[in-house]
Design a protein around this motif. Sequence first.
Motif, PDB file in Angstrom:
ATOM      1  N   GLN A   9     -38.949  39.330  16.985  1.00  0.00           N
ATOM      2  CA  GLN A   9     -38.100  39.315  15.797  1.00  0.00           C
ATOM      3  C   GLN A   9     -37.131  40.492  15.795  1.00  0.00           C
ATOM      4  O   GLN A   9     -35.943  40.334  15.489  1.00  0.00           O
ATOM      5  N   ALA A  10     -37.641  41.671  16.106  1.00  0.00           N
ATOM      6  CA  ALA A  10     -36.795  42.863  16.098  1.00  0.00           C
ATOM      7  C   ALA A  10     -35.671  42.739  17.121  1.00  0.00           C
ATOM      8  O   ALA A  10     -34.508  43.070  16.836  1.00  0.00           O
ATOM      9  N   PHE A  11     -35.991  42.249  18.327  1.00  0.00           N
ATOM     10  CA  PHE A  11     -34.951  42.063  19.338  1.00  0.00           C
ATOM     11  C   PHE A  11     -33.930  41.024  18.880  1.00  0.00           C
ATOM     12  O   PHE A  11     -32.719  41.178  19.084  1.00  0.00           O
ATOM     13  N   ASN A  12     -34.412  39.974  18.245  1.00  0.00           N
ATOM     14  CA  ASN A  12     -33.518  38.898  17.831  1.00  0.00           C
ATOM     15  C   ASN A  12     -32.600  39.285  16.689  1.00  0.00           C
ATOM     16  O   ASN A  12     -31.640  38.558  16.396  1.00  0.00           O
ATOM     17  N   LYS A  13     -32.847  40.430  16.058  1.00  0.00           N
ATOM     18  CA  LYS A  13     -31.879  40.930  15.084  1.00  0.00           C
ATOM     19  C   LYS A  13     -30.557  41.235  15.777  1.00  0.00           C
ATOM     20  O   LYS A  13     -29.485  40.987  15.216  1.00  0.00           O
ATOM     21  N   MET A  14     -30.603  41.763  16.980  1.00  0.00           N
ATOM     22  CA  MET A  14     -29.373  41.980  17.729  1.00  0.00           C
ATOM     23  C   MET A  14     -28.739  40.656  18.145  1.00  0.00           C
ATOM     24  O   MET A  14     -27.516  40.485  18.088  1.00  0.00           O
ATOM     25  N   ILE A  15     -29.576  39.710  18.562  1.00  0.00           N
ATOM     26  CA  ILE A  15     -29.061  38.398  18.949  1.00  0.00           C
ATOM     27  C   ILE A  15     -28.382  37.726  17.753  1.00  0.00           C
ATOM     28  O   ILE A  15     -27.279  37.166  17.866  1.00  0.00           O
ATOM     29  N   SER A  16     -29.012  37.786  16.599  1.00  0.00           N
ATOM     30  CA  SER A  16     -28.427  37.236  15.378  1.00  0.00           C
ATOM     31  C   SER A  16     -27.100  37.915  15.060  1.00  0.00           C
ATOM     32  O   SER A  16     -26.107  37.246  14.726  1.00  0.00           O
ATOM     33  N   ALA A  17     -27.072  39.240  15.149  1.00  0.00           N
ATOM     34  CA  ALA A  17     -25.834  39.974  14.877  1.00  0.00           C
ATOM     35  C   ALA A  17     -24.718  39.549  15.830  1.00  0.00           C
ATOM     36  O   ALA A  17     -23.568  39.367  15.418  1.00  0.00           O
ATOM     37  N   MET A  18     -25.049  39.368  17.097  1.00  0.00           N
ATOM     38  CA  MET A  18     -24.043  38.953  18.077  1.00  0.00           C
ATOM     39  C   MET A  18     -23.495  37.565  17.748  1.00  0.00           C
ATOM     40  O   MET A  18     -22.284  37.323  17.816  1.00  0.00           O
ATOM     41  N   CYS A  19     -24.385  36.654  17.387  1.00  0.00           N
ATOM     42  CA  CYS A  19     -23.954  35.287  17.068  1.00  0.00           C
ATOM     43  C   CYS A  19     -23.048  35.266  15.841  1.00  0.00           C
ATOM     44  O   CYS A  19     -22.025  34.576  15.822  1.00  0.00           O
ATOM     45  N   VAL A  20     -23.437  36.013  14.808  1.00  0.00           N
ATOM     46  CA  VAL A  20     -22.653  36.034  13.579  1.00  0.00           C
ATOM     47  C   VAL A  20     -21.307  36.709  13.812  1.00  0.00           C
ATOM     48  O   VAL A  20     -20.261  36.216  13.353  1.00  0.00           O
ATOM     49  N   LEU A  21     -21.292  37.824  14.529  1.00  0.00           N
ATOM     50  CA  LEU A  21     -20.023  38.502  14.822  1.00  0.00           C
ATOM     51  C   LEU A  21     -19.104  37.604  15.640  1.00  0.00           C
ATOM     52  O   LEU A  21     -17.900  37.517  15.373  1.00  0.00           O
ATOM     53  N   GLN A  22     -19.652  36.940  16.642  1.00  0.00           N
ATOM     54  CA  GLN A  22     -18.830  36.062  17.469  1.00  0.00           C
ATOM     55  C   GLN A  22     -18.205  34.956  16.634  1.00  0.00           C
ATOM     56  O   GLN A  22     -17.015  34.654  16.754  1.00  0.00           O
ATOM     57  N   HIS A  55     -30.802  38.749   2.752  1.00  0.00           N
ATOM     58  CA  HIS A  55     -30.702  39.367   4.077  1.00  0.00           C
ATOM     59  C   HIS A  55     -30.443  38.239   5.088  1.00  0.00           C
ATOM     60  O   HIS A  55     -31.328  37.868   5.868  1.00  0.00           O
ATOM     61  N   PRO A  56     -29.241  37.672   5.102  1.00  0.00           N
ATOM     62  CA  PRO A  56     -29.005  36.445   5.875  1.00  0.00           C
ATOM     63  C   PRO A  56     -29.159  36.589   7.385  1.00  0.00           C
ATOM     64  O   PRO A  56     -29.660  35.667   8.038  1.00  0.00           O
ATOM     65  N   THR A  57     -28.749  37.716   7.963  1.00  0.00           N
ATOM     66  CA  THR A  57     -28.872  37.830   9.421  1.00  0.00           C
ATOM     67  C   THR A  57     -30.328  37.957   9.850  1.00  0.00           C
ATOM     68  O   THR A  57     -30.678  37.594  10.970  1.00  0.00           O
ATOM     69  N   GLN A  58     -31.189  38.455   8.956  1.00  0.00           N
ATOM     70  CA  GLN A  58     -32.630  38.485   9.255  1.00  0.00           C
ATOM     71  C   GLN A  58     -33.177  37.065   9.327  1.00  0.00           C
ATOM     72  O   GLN A  58     -33.966  36.729  10.220  1.00  0.00           O
ATOM     73  N   ALA A  59     -32.765  36.220   8.396  1.00  0.00           N
ATOM     74  CA  ALA A  59     -33.237  34.827   8.402  1.00  0.00           C
ATOM     75  C   ALA A  59     -32.815  34.116   9.680  1.00  0.00           C
ATOM     76  O   ALA A  59     -33.598  33.348  10.271  1.00  0.00           O
ATOM     77  N   ILE A  60     -31.601  34.357  10.128  1.00  0.00           N
ATOM     78  CA  ILE A  60     -31.132  33.730  11.369  1.00  0.00           C
ATOM     79  C   ILE A  60     -31.955  34.227  12.549  1.00  0.00           C
ATOM     80  O   ILE A  60     -32.374  33.439  13.409  1.00  0.00           O
ATOM     81  N   ALA A  61     -32.248  35.529  12.589  1.00  0.00           N
ATOM     82  CA  ALA A  61     -33.093  36.077  13.657  1.00  0.00           C
ATOM     83  C   ALA A  61     -34.481  35.450  13.635  1.00  0.00           C
ATOM     84  O   ALA A  61     -35.055  35.121  14.682  1.00  0.00           O
ATOM     85  N   ASP A  62     -35.036  35.254  12.445  1.00  0.00           N
ATOM     86  CA  ASP A  62     -36.373  34.672  12.319  1.00  0.00           C
ATOM     87  C   ASP A  62     -36.398  33.224  12.813  1.00  0.00           C
ATOM     88  O   ASP A  62     -37.349  32.797  13.489  1.00  0.00           O
ATOM     89  N   LEU A  63     -35.365  32.475  12.493  1.00  0.00           N
ATOM     90  CA  LEU A  63     -35.324  31.074  12.910  1.00  0.00           C
ATOM     91  C   LEU A  63     -35.068  30.946  14.406  1.00  0.00           C
ATOM     92  O   LEU A  63     -35.578  30.028  15.054  1.00  0.00           O
ATOM     93  N   ILE A  64     -34.307  31.866  14.972  1.00  0.00           N
ATOM     94  CA  ILE A  64     -34.165  31.909  16.431  1.00  0.00           C
ATOM     95  C   ILE A  64     -35.537  32.158  17.065  1.00  0.00           C
ATOM     96  O   ILE A  64     -35.917  31.513  18.055  1.00  0.00           O
ATOM     97  N   THR A  65     -36.301  33.073  16.483  1.00  0.00           N
ATOM     98  CA  THR A  65     -37.635  33.390  16.988  1.00  0.00           C
ATOM     99  C   THR A  65     -38.541  32.166  16.951  1.00  0.00           C
ATOM    100  O   THR A  65     -39.260  31.876  17.922  1.00  0.00           O
ATOM    101  N   SER A  88     -29.230  47.337  15.574  1.00  0.00           N
ATOM    102  CA  SER A  88     -28.946  46.043  16.193  1.00  0.00           C
ATOM    103  C   SER A  88     -27.473  45.681  16.076  1.00  0.00           C
ATOM    104  O   SER A  88     -26.890  45.137  17.021  1.00  0.00           O
ATOM    105  N   PHE A  89     -26.842  45.965  14.955  1.00  0.00           N
ATOM    106  CA  PHE A  89     -25.414  45.668  14.823  1.00  0.00           C
ATOM    107  C   PHE A  89     -24.576  46.579  15.718  1.00  0.00           C
ATOM    108  O   PHE A  89     -23.609  46.129  16.346  1.00  0.00           O
ATOM    109  N   PHE A  90     -24.939  47.860  15.781  1.00  0.00           N
ATOM    110  CA  PHE A  90     -24.198  48.770  16.665  1.00  0.00           C
ATOM    111  C   PHE A  90     -24.340  48.310  18.117  1.00  0.00           C
ATOM    112  O   PHE A  90     -23.349  48.254  18.873  1.00  0.00           O
ATOM    113  N   ALA A  91     -25.560  47.957  18.510  1.00  0.00           N
ATOM    114  CA  ALA A  91     -25.792  47.487  19.873  1.00  0.00           C
ATOM    115  C   ALA A  91     -25.045  46.177  20.139  1.00  0.00           C
ATOM    116  O   ALA A  91     -24.501  45.962  21.229  1.00  0.00           O
TER     117      ALA A  91
END
Length: 322
Positions: free
Chosen positions: A290-303, A129-139, A55-58
């Motif tokens: 949830q799995a898809f939103n791991k990439m969404i979370s990574a994008m938000c945090v990186l941005q 695992h903070p980016t997982q928590a963000i992905a879960d809350l987005i979900t 997810s981070f690479f993507a």
Amino acid sequence: MNHLISIQDLDAGSLQELIATGQQLAAGELDFSDELRGKLVGLYFSKPSTRTRTSFFAAVHRMGGAAITYSAGDLQTTTGESLADTGMALGLFLDAFVMRTNGSTDEMTGIAGSAGGMPVINALSKAEHPTQAIADLITLQQEFGRLAGRHLLYMGGWNNTAASLVLAISKLPQMAVTVITPRRIAPDAAMVAAIRRNAEDSGAMVSLTHNPHDLPKGVDAVYATRWQSMGEDPEDHNWRESFRDFKITRSLMRAVSHSRTVFMHDLPAHRDFEVEAEVLDGPSSRIRRQAFNKMISAMCVLQRCVARQRHATAGLLMQASA
């Protein structure tokens, strides 16, 4: 927000903004395709990873950036170089550094302290695992439209995923979380105190108990994680007996659910061990989202992390070449 090593690095407003941004990004309402244009992100994964690494690479690729990957043996820390010198070197070349380890966050803070402002992002440590928590809350926000008034039940041993998720929920006004863990695999006093301080400030409701038969009713989400967190057995030698009544079954789901209750799991999962396959693969399961939103979370945090560095880049380059 510069580094994201713990959910505690985020105030409530920043956390809510990340969740709202993630919901918009997943819905196609935002375009991050150029947010990392010309940026180079280091991805250090010292342990196996399927979803988080991919997810981070993507995320980096879809944001127009480039990634360099490191495994456990690729950094000179394995030959005795200090974390400070490693961080200094990485900070000269990279715009962000994403780290996953099975250890404490000491490596992350050590590198962050000497990296010249380069953001360090925790992609999993033993503590959180903070980016997982963000992905879960987005979900959850996608599912229910708003987080206020929602109640999540977490059942299982206390681990990094639980820590970040409960810390995050404790920062969100009017959310509720019930945590039911085996007594020997529960959060320590310092973690409980941090959660309660967050809840006092936000008005969130947090319940920490050990009785798997004392279940709340009408929860919005039931959350489980792998009992062998990070692929390792719990320190309790009798851990299998401790978990005997913590399996998520269809009957448990019926006992705690209302008509829209969802099941969540951060994966990887052991079907018919911590959760029945019929629950994990059933219509209430949101593991795919949830799995898809791991990439969404990574994008938000990186941005958010890297955007803060943009205006400082020229100055850092001048300092580095001096």
